[in-house]
Motif scaffolding. Structure first.
Motif, PDB file in Angstrom:
ATOM      1  N   SER A  42      33.725  37.949  41.087  1.00 16.81           N
ATOM      2  CA  SER A  42      32.362  38.443  41.306  1.00 16.81           C
ATOM      3  C   SER A  42      32.112  38.731  42.780  1.00 16.81           C
ATOM      4  N   THR A  43      32.594  37.877  43.642  1.00 14.61           N
ATOM      5  CA  THR A  43      32.453  38.119  45.080  1.00 14.61           C
ATOM      6  C   THR A  43      33.172  39.394  45.478  1.00 14.61           C
ATOM      7  N   PHE A  44      34.362  39.591  44.950  1.00 11.54           N
ATOM      8  CA  PHE A  44      35.158  40.797  45.203  1.00 11.54           C
ATOM      9  C   PHE A  44      34.333  42.047  44.884  1.00 11.54           C
ATOM     10  N   LEU A  45      33.692  42.050  43.715  1.00 13.35           N
ATOM     11  CA  LEU A  45      32.879  43.192  43.307  1.00 13.35           C
ATOM     12  C   LEU A  45      31.606  43.325  44.138  1.00 13.35           C
ATOM     13  N   LYS A  46      30.936  42.218  44.389  1.00 11.11           N
ATOM     14  CA  LYS A  46      29.673  42.272  45.126  1.00 11.11           C
ATOM     15  C   LYS A  46      29.869  42.804  46.540  1.00 11.11           C
ATOM     16  N   LEU A  47      31.006  42.510  47.133  1.00 11.86           N
ATOM     17  CA  LEU A  47      31.284  43.053  48.461  1.00 11.86           C
ATOM     18  C   LEU A  47      31.495  44.562  48.388  1.00 11.86           C
ATOM     19  N   ILE A 159      34.473  54.040  39.292  1.00 11.92           N
ATOM     20  CA  ILE A 159      33.727  53.286  38.280  1.00 11.92           C
ATOM     21  C   ILE A 159      34.163  51.831  38.351  1.00 11.92           C
ATOM     22  N   ILE A 160      33.181  50.951  38.487  1.00 12.15           N
ATOM     23  CA  ILE A 160      33.411  49.508  38.479  1.00 12.15           C
ATOM     24  C   ILE A 160      32.941  48.982  37.132  1.00 12.15           C
ATOM     25  N   ALA A 161      33.841  48.374  36.402  1.00 13.91           N
ATOM     26  CA  ALA A 161      33.522  47.811  35.090  1.00 13.91           C
ATOM     27  C   ALA A 161      33.655  46.293  35.180  1.00 13.91           C
ATOM     28  N   ASP A 181      40.347  54.601  30.366  1.00 17.79           N
ATOM     29  CA  ASP A 181      41.688  55.130  30.626  1.00 17.79           C
ATOM     30  C   ASP A 181      41.655  56.658  30.644  1.00 17.79           C
ATOM     31  N   SER A 182      40.945  57.254  29.704  1.00 15.41           N
ATOM     32  CA  SER A 182      40.837  58.719  29.652  1.00 15.41           C
ATOM     33  C   SER A 182      40.101  59.264  30.870  1.00 15.41           C
ATOM     34  N   ILE A 183      39.048  58.559  31.282  1.00 10.97           N
ATOM     35  CA  ILE A 183      38.286  58.967  32.468  1.00 10.97           C
ATOM     36  C   ILE A 183      39.176  58.900  33.704  1.00 10.97           C
ATOM     37  N   ASN A 184      39.997  57.869  33.781  1.00  9.97           N
ATOM     38  CA  ASN A 184      40.927  57.721  34.901  1.00  9.97           C
ATOM     39  C   ASN A 184      41.922  58.880  34.970  1.00  9.97           C
ATOM     40  N   LYS A 185      42.336  59.374  33.821  1.00 12.15           N
ATOM     41  CA  LYS A 185      43.342  60.444  33.783  1.00 12.15           C
ATOM     42  C   LYS A 185      42.841  61.758  34.382  1.00 12.15           C
ATOM     43  N   VAL A 186      41.528  61.909  34.525  1.00 16.02           N
ATOM     44  CA  VAL A 186      41.010  63.114  35.170  1.00 16.02           C
ATOM     45  C   VAL A 186      40.655  62.856  36.635  1.00 16.02           C
ATOM     46  N   GLY A 187      41.093  61.719  37.176  1.00 13.83           N
ATOM     47  CA  GLY A 187      41.009  61.487  38.614  1.00 13.83           C
ATOM     48  C   GLY A 187      40.030  60.448  39.100  1.00 13.83           C
ATOM     49  N   THR A 188      39.212  59.879  38.209  1.00 16.10           N
ATOM     50  CA  THR A 188      38.244  58.862  38.621  1.00 16.10           C
ATOM     51  C   THR A 188      38.939  57.522  38.811  1.00 16.10           C
ATOM     52  N   THR A 189      38.667  56.860  39.910  1.00 13.33           N
ATOM     53  CA  THR A 189      39.211  55.524  40.154  1.00 13.33           C
ATOM     54  C   THR A 189      38.486  54.516  39.270  1.00 13.33           C
ATOM     55  N   ILE A 190      39.251  53.651  38.612  1.00 16.15           N
ATOM     56  CA  ILE A 190      38.666  52.626  37.737  1.00 16.15           C
ATOM     57  C   ILE A 190      39.057  51.250  38.252  1.00 16.15           C
ATOM     58  N   LEU A 191      38.062  50.407  38.443  1.00 13.90           N
ATOM     59  CA  LEU A 191      38.283  49.014  38.824  1.00 13.90           C
ATOM     60  C   LEU A 191      37.630  48.156  37.752  1.00 13.90           C
ATOM     61  N   MET A 192      38.436  47.495  36.940  1.00 17.45           N
ATOM     62  CA  MET A 192      37.907  46.724  35.813  1.00 17.45           C
ATOM     63  C   MET A 192      38.224  45.251  35.969  1.00 17.45           C
ATOM     64  N   VAL A 193      37.170  44.456  36.023  1.00 19.18           N
ATOM     65  CA  VAL A 193      37.303  43.007  36.115  1.00 19.18           C
ATOM     66  C   VAL A 193      37.330  42.414  34.718  1.00 19.18           C
ATOM     67  N   THR A 194      38.262  41.512  34.486  1.00 11.27           N
ATOM     68  CA  THR A 194      38.374  40.879  33.173  1.00 11.27           C
ATOM     69  C   THR A 194      39.070  39.527  33.320  1.00 11.27           C
ATOM     70  N   HIS A 195      38.940  38.704  32.285  1.00  8.98           N
ATOM     71  CA  HIS A 195      39.743  37.482  32.202  1.00  8.98           C
ATOM     72  C   HIS A 195      40.598  37.511  30.941  1.00  8.98           C
ATOM     73  N   GLU A 196      40.593  38.664  30.247  1.00 10.44           N
ATOM     74  CA  GLU A 196      41.260  38.783  28.958  1.00 10.44           C
ATOM     75  C   GLU A 196      42.705  39.269  29.121  1.00 10.44           C
ATOM     76  N   HIS A 197      43.642  38.323  29.116  1.00  9.16           N
ATOM     77  CA  HIS A 197      45.056  38.670  29.252  1.00  9.16           C
ATOM     78  C   HIS A 197      45.529  39.575  28.114  1.00  9.16           C
TER      79      HIS A 197
END
Length: 226
Positions: A42-47, A159-161, A181-197
């Motif tokens: 959360s700190t990583f994202l908030k910064l 996009i931050i998810a 994933d599809s949005i990323n393929k057209v050039g948008t950077t995706i940063l997705m935070v999760t704990h789901e391995h």
């Protein structure tokens, strides 16, 4: 591009949110940020979103140096990113169309442009037929897709998810990540935070693991992060 250079965040009570973090995320990457509750995600994202300020070090996001960012520049920074939250954060008194259009209205986008872009992104997430529905008439997965449409409508570079699959079922979780994933393929950077391995096993994307406020590992994909 996002770049952390020796970034630390110390809260007023002396707790470290992040400790001497060095990370670079290039334009067009899809990166999972993995970690347990309290690890520092959360700190990583908030910064990055400039909701919290760096204590020491340098942080650059989409061309903005955040350490000395002036208040008048914050809206420009935030317009360069779209944010999808775990709890959707839809406005309950607005229908689907207006929830998405709201992100454009607050930036004074012309009415004609709103009329063009909102239906486009609703169609992209498969909800054009729900444009007049209220949030309480939607399933959790549909609400998250509205949130994704709202994040997309400003054509952000990033996009931050933030745990976007936390309140939806496993099948819909895959659909949301497939859309990202599809949005990323057209050039948008995706940063997705999760704990789901289990979720990230399906995707060959870079995985940054945070533990105790530090970068535990930074691997090209899940197979190298195990």
């Amino acid at each position: 591009m996002i770049e952390f250079k020796n970034v630390s965040k110390v809260y007023p009570n002396g707790t470290y949110g992040l400790k001497d973090v060095n990370v670079r995320i290039d334009d067009g990457e899809f990166v999972f940020v993995l970690g347990a509750s309290g690890a520092g995600k959360s700190t990583f994202l908030k910064l990055i979103m400039h909701e919290e300020k760096v204590t020491s070090g340098e942080l650059v996001v989409n061309g903005f140096s955040l350490a000395g960012l002036k208040q008048r520049e914050v809206p420009k920074l935030r317009r360069s990113m779209g944010i999808v939250f775990q709890d959707f954060r839809l406005i309950p008194s607005m229908n689907v169309y207006d929830n998405v259009a709201f992100a454009l209205r607050v930036t004074d986008t012309p009415y004609r442009e709103i009329r063009k872009r909102v239906p486009f992104v609703l169609d992209l997430v498969g909800l054009i037929h729900k444009a007049k529905n209220m949030p309480n008439e939607l399933s959790g997965g549909e609400q998250q897709r509205v949130a994704l449409a709202r994040a997309l409508v400003n054509k952000p570079a990033l996009i931050i998810a933030d745990e976007p699959t936390g309140n939806i079922d496993p099948e819909m979780s895959m659909e949301i990540v497939d859309m990202l994933d599809s949005i990323n393929k057209v050039g948008t950077t995706i940063l997705m935070v999760t704990h789901e391995h289990e979720l990230i096993r399906r995707y060959d994307h870079r995985v940054i693991t945070i533990e105790g406020g530090s970068i535990l590992s930074d691997r090209p994909d899940w197979r190298d992060a195990r």
